[in-house]
Design a protein around this motif. Structure first.
Motif, PDB file in Angstrom:
ATOM      1  N   CYS A  43       4.662 -17.138  11.154  1.00  0.00           N
ATOM      2  CA  CYS A  43       3.205 -17.254  11.346  1.00  0.00           C
ATOM      3  C   CYS A  43       2.640 -15.976  11.938  1.00  0.00           C
ATOM      4  O   CYS A  43       1.589 -15.487  11.505  1.00  0.00           O
ATOM      5  N   GLU A  45       3.792 -12.935  11.767  1.00  0.00           N
ATOM      6  CA  GLU A  45       3.819 -11.857  10.772  1.00  0.00           C
ATOM      7  C   GLU A  45       2.692 -12.025   9.758  1.00  0.00           C
ATOM      8  O   GLU A  45       2.009 -11.054   9.388  1.00  0.00           O
ATOM      9  N   LEU A  46       2.479 -13.243   9.287  1.00  0.00           N
ATOM     10  CA  LEU A  46       1.411 -13.494   8.314  1.00  0.00           C
ATOM     11  C   LEU A  46       0.032 -13.212   8.911  1.00  0.00           C
ATOM     12  O   LEU A  46      -0.841 -12.633   8.248  1.00  0.00           O
ATOM     13  N   LYS A  47      -0.185 -13.598  10.167  1.00  0.00           N
ATOM     14  CA  LYS A  47      -1.467 -13.347  10.819  1.00  0.00           C
ATOM     15  C   LYS A  47      -1.709 -11.846  10.983  1.00  0.00           C
ATOM     16  O   LYS A  47      -2.823 -11.350  10.793  1.00  0.00           O
ATOM     17  N   TYR A  48      -0.658 -11.119  11.331  1.00  0.00           N
ATOM     18  CA  TYR A  48      -0.773  -9.660  11.479  1.00  0.00           C
ATOM     19  C   TYR A  48      -1.126  -9.021  10.135  1.00  0.00           C
ATOM     20  O   TYR A  48      -2.042  -8.189  10.048  1.00  0.00           O
ATOM     21  N   GLN A  49      -0.418  -9.430   9.086  1.00  0.00           N
ATOM     22  CA  GLN A  49      -0.703  -8.890   7.751  1.00  0.00           C
ATOM     23  C   GLN A  49      -2.124  -9.238   7.311  1.00  0.00           C
ATOM     24  O   GLN A  49      -2.818  -8.429   6.681  1.00  0.00           O
ATOM     25  N   ALA A  50      -2.576 -10.442   7.640  1.00  0.00           N
ATOM     26  CA  ALA A  50      -3.939 -10.861   7.286  1.00  0.00           C
ATOM     27  C   ALA A  50      -4.981  -9.978   7.961  1.00  0.00           C
ATOM     28  O   ALA A  50      -5.985  -9.589   7.342  1.00  0.00           O
ATOM     29  N   LYS A  51      -4.753  -9.639   9.221  1.00  0.00           N
ATOM     30  CA  LYS A  51      -5.690  -8.758   9.939  1.00  0.00           C
ATOM     31  C   LYS A  51      -5.734  -7.371   9.286  1.00  0.00           C
ATOM     32  O   LYS A  51      -6.803  -6.784   9.126  1.00  0.00           O
ATOM     33  N   GLU A  53      -5.052  -6.646   6.143  1.00  0.00           N
ATOM     34  CA  GLU A  53      -5.741  -6.767   4.848  1.00  0.00           C
ATOM     35  C   GLU A  53      -7.244  -6.939   5.038  1.00  0.00           C
ATOM     36  O   GLU A  53      -8.045  -6.382   4.272  1.00  0.00           O
ATOM     37  N   GLU A  54      -7.628  -7.699   6.061  1.00  0.00           N
ATOM     38  CA  GLU A  54      -9.052  -7.885   6.330  1.00  0.00           C
ATOM     39  C   GLU A  54      -9.705  -6.559   6.703  1.00  0.00           C
ATOM     40  O   GLU A  54     -10.806  -6.238   6.232  1.00  0.00           O
ATOM     41  N   HIS A  57     -10.095  -4.466   3.613  1.00  0.00           N
ATOM     42  CA  HIS A  57     -11.196  -4.988   2.805  1.00  0.00           C
ATOM     43  C   HIS A  57     -12.554  -4.581   3.394  1.00  0.00           C
ATOM     44  O   HIS A  57     -13.451  -4.125   2.661  1.00  0.00           O
TER      45      HIS A  57
END
Length: 198
Positions: A43, A45-51, A53-54, A57
């Motif tokens: 979780c 790692e996914l949250k870090y990657q999401a930030k 990518e955001e 963007h």
């Protein structure tokens, strides 16, 4: 850095449980917590990657500067803990291995004592935890009384009263010599109460 607080020694000798079944119950509780912590690694790692990518963007579409700056601050904050977090997850994996090993050892010890229902089906672990509760209480209170005798020469009245709350515990303590064999447990029928009206 995170420290390896729950070492194999702690799990083996310091966990709650005077009997093997109670230790098993406690170790399984720790294992459940460690499994949840392992899931949080993915979780995080996914949250870090999401930030990341955001942020990418927002920059690509010319997002508002204050939003970009706030997100960059969040990312810096996350990155400042990455090394410690990775270390903690590494320790968690080691604890999972320790717990699985110790639980397997305890199962080897407790399986021969697993009870069966009238129809022959074995008790579940939860049923065994409940069936063992009386034995756990007796062993635990017996050890506490023994420790008081060693330290003070006699058990405290409060500890004896606690032991007397369970007739099987009192009987077991009489059998092993911690409480005199002639000790009788007073009950309501032994003490007559006189209620008078005025």
């Amino acid at each position: 850095m995170a420290s390896n607080f729950n070492s194999e020694f702690n799990y083996k000798y310091q966990v709650v449980g005077a009997t093997p079944w109670e230790k098993l119950k406690t170790l399984k509780g720790f294992l459940e917590g460690r499994k949840r912590a392992a899931a949080l690694e993915q979780c995080a790692e996914l949250k870090y990657q999401a930030k990341l990518e955001e942020l990418k963007h927002l920059k690509s579409i010319g997002g508002l500067l204050h939003v970009i700056l706030a997100l960059q601050a969040d990312i810096i904050e996350v990155e400042s803990t990455l090394e410690d977090t990775a270390h903690a997850f590494k320790l968690n994996k080691a604890e999972l291995e320790i717990l699985n090993k110790l639980i397997a050892e305890v199962y080897t010890e407790v399986e021969p004592t697993r009870l069966k229902h009238v129809d022959g089906t074995p008790y579940t672990d939860d049923e065994m935890f409940e069936a063992n509760a009386n034995h756990e209480f007796t062993v635990q209170i017996g050890r506490e009384i023994q420790a008081e005798i060693i330290a003070n020469g006699r058990p405290s009245p409060a500890k004896l009263l606690n032991a007397m709350s369970n007739p099987q515990t009192l009987e077991a303590l009489k059998q092993i010599g911690i409480v005199p064999k002639e000790t009788l447990l007073l009950g309501e029928k032994d003490v007559a109460l006189q209620i008078t009206s005025k």
